[in-house]
Design an enzyme around this catalytic site. Structure first.
Site, short mmCIF file in Angstrom:
data_model
loop_
_atom_site.label_atom_id
_atom_site.label_comp_id
_atom_site.label_asym_id
_atom_site.label_seq_id
_atom_site.Cartn_x
_atom_site.Cartn_y
_atom_site.Cartn_z
N LYS A 87 -25.28 6.11 20.31
CA LYS A 87 -24.49 6.71 19.22
C LYS A 87 -23.15 5.97 19.15
CE LYS A 87 -23.61 11.41 17.56
NZ LYS A 87 -23.56 12.82 17.99
O1 G3P Z 1 -23.32 15.89 16.17
C1 G3P Z 1 -22.01 16.09 15.72
C2 G3P Z 1 -21.71 17.55 15.76
O2 G3P Z 1 -21.92 18.01 17.03
C3 G3P Z 1 -20.35 17.97 15.33
O3 G3P Z 1 -20.43 19.33 15.17
O4 G3P Z 1 -19.53 21.60 14.90
O5 G3P Z 1 -18.22 19.86 16.19
O6 G3P Z 1 -18.43 19.71 13.73
P1 G3P Z 1 -19.08 20.17 14.98
#
Ligand code: G3P
Length: 217
Positions: A87
Site C-alpha cells: 500500500k
Molecule cells: O483504508 C483506509 C481507511 O481505513 C480509512 O478509514 O475511517 O480512518 O477514514 P477512516
C-alpha cells in the site's frame, strides 16, 4: 463486489473470516498503531498473522515517504507472503514507486485517493488497486460515493485494469452505495459488514419459527 475487512485487529479479522465472506484485508499505520504493534519485527509478524487468517489480498502500507525507501520497504513487505499487496500513498514518490513495483511484479494499492486525477495517475503507473476514501470526503461535505462512481466509469471507459477499492467506509449504507456504483471492492470495518445481516422482520420471523418449532417437539 469483493469484501475486504479494514482493520488490524486479529479477533475482528477472525470473526469476519468465520463468516466465510472475506476476500482480503486492508490495514494502515493508524490501524496498526491502534493494535499496539511496534517495531519492524512486530509489524512483519502481524502481517504474517493476518495472511494466515485470510486467504486473499492483504494490504501492507509502507511507512517511508521517499521513492528509494519505499522500494526497499515494499520489497521486504512483498517478500513476507504471496498475498501481500504493498500500500503506497498517492504522492509523487508514491506514484514513482508504484510504477517501479508494477515493472517488477509487485502488486500495489494506492491509498489516500481523493480525486479522479489521483486515481488516473495511480492507474497509469500500474497500481493493482486505488483506494478512494469515501467517509473522509463525506466528512468535509464532499461526495465520497460520487468519487467512487466517477473512477469506476473512467476506468471502464479507458480499459484500465486497476480495481477500485472503496475505503473509509463508515456504514452499512456505504456498502450498498458501493455495490450500486460498481466498486470492485469495499473495505469495511466489521460492524458495517455485520449490519448487512440485520432486519427486524428477519428477527421477528426467526422468533416465530423458533416458537413454532417448539410446538412440534
Ligand atoms: O483504508 C483506509 C481507511 O481505513 C480509512 O478509514 O475511517 O480512518 O477514514 P477512516
Amino acid at each position: 463486489m469483493k469484501f475486504f475487512i479494514d482493520t488490524a485487529n486479529l479477533e475482528q479479522i477472525k470473526e469476519g473470516a468465520a463468516l466465510g465472506i472475506l476476500d482480503g484485508v486492508t490495514t494502515n499505520p493508524s490501524l496498526m498503531a491502534k493494535e499496539g504493534i511496534k517495531g519492524a519485527e512486530a509489524i512483519k509478524q502481524h502481517y504474517i498473522d493476518i495472511c494466515n487468517i485470510v486467504d486473499g489480498d492483504i494490504s501492507a502500507e509502507v511507512l517511508s515517504t521517499t521513492f528509494e525507501e519505499m522500494i526497499v520497504e515494499g520489497k521486504e513487505l512483498a517478500s513476507l507472503h504471496k498475498n501481500i499487496v504493498v500500500k503506497v500513498p498517492c504522492t509523487a514518490d508514491g506514484i514513482k514507486a508504484i510504477k517501479w513495483f508494477a515493472d517488477n511484479g509487485i502488486r500495489t494499492n494506492c491509498t489516500l485517493i481523493f480525486t479522479v486525477g489521483q486515481a488516473l495517475l495511480a492507474a497509469k503507473a500500474g497500481a493493482s488497486y486505488v483506494s478512494p476514501f469515501v467517509g473522509r470526503l463525506d466528512d468535509i461535505s464532499s461526495d465520497g460515493i460520487g468519487l467512487v462512481s466517477q473512477i469506476v466509469d473512467v476506468f471502464y471507459t479507458y480499459g484500465y485494469e486497476t480495481e477500485v477499492l472503496a475505503a473509509s467506509i463508515r456504514s452499512t449504507q456505504h456498502i450498498i452505495d458501493c455495490l450500486e456504483v460498481g466498486a470492485h471492492v469495499a473495505t469495511c470495518p466489521l460492524q458495517p459488514i455485520l449490519g448487512l445481516l440485520k432486519h427486524p422482520l428477519t428477527d421477528s420471523g426467526m422468533a416465530t419459527f423458533i416458537a413454532d418449532t417448539a410446538k412440534m417437539q
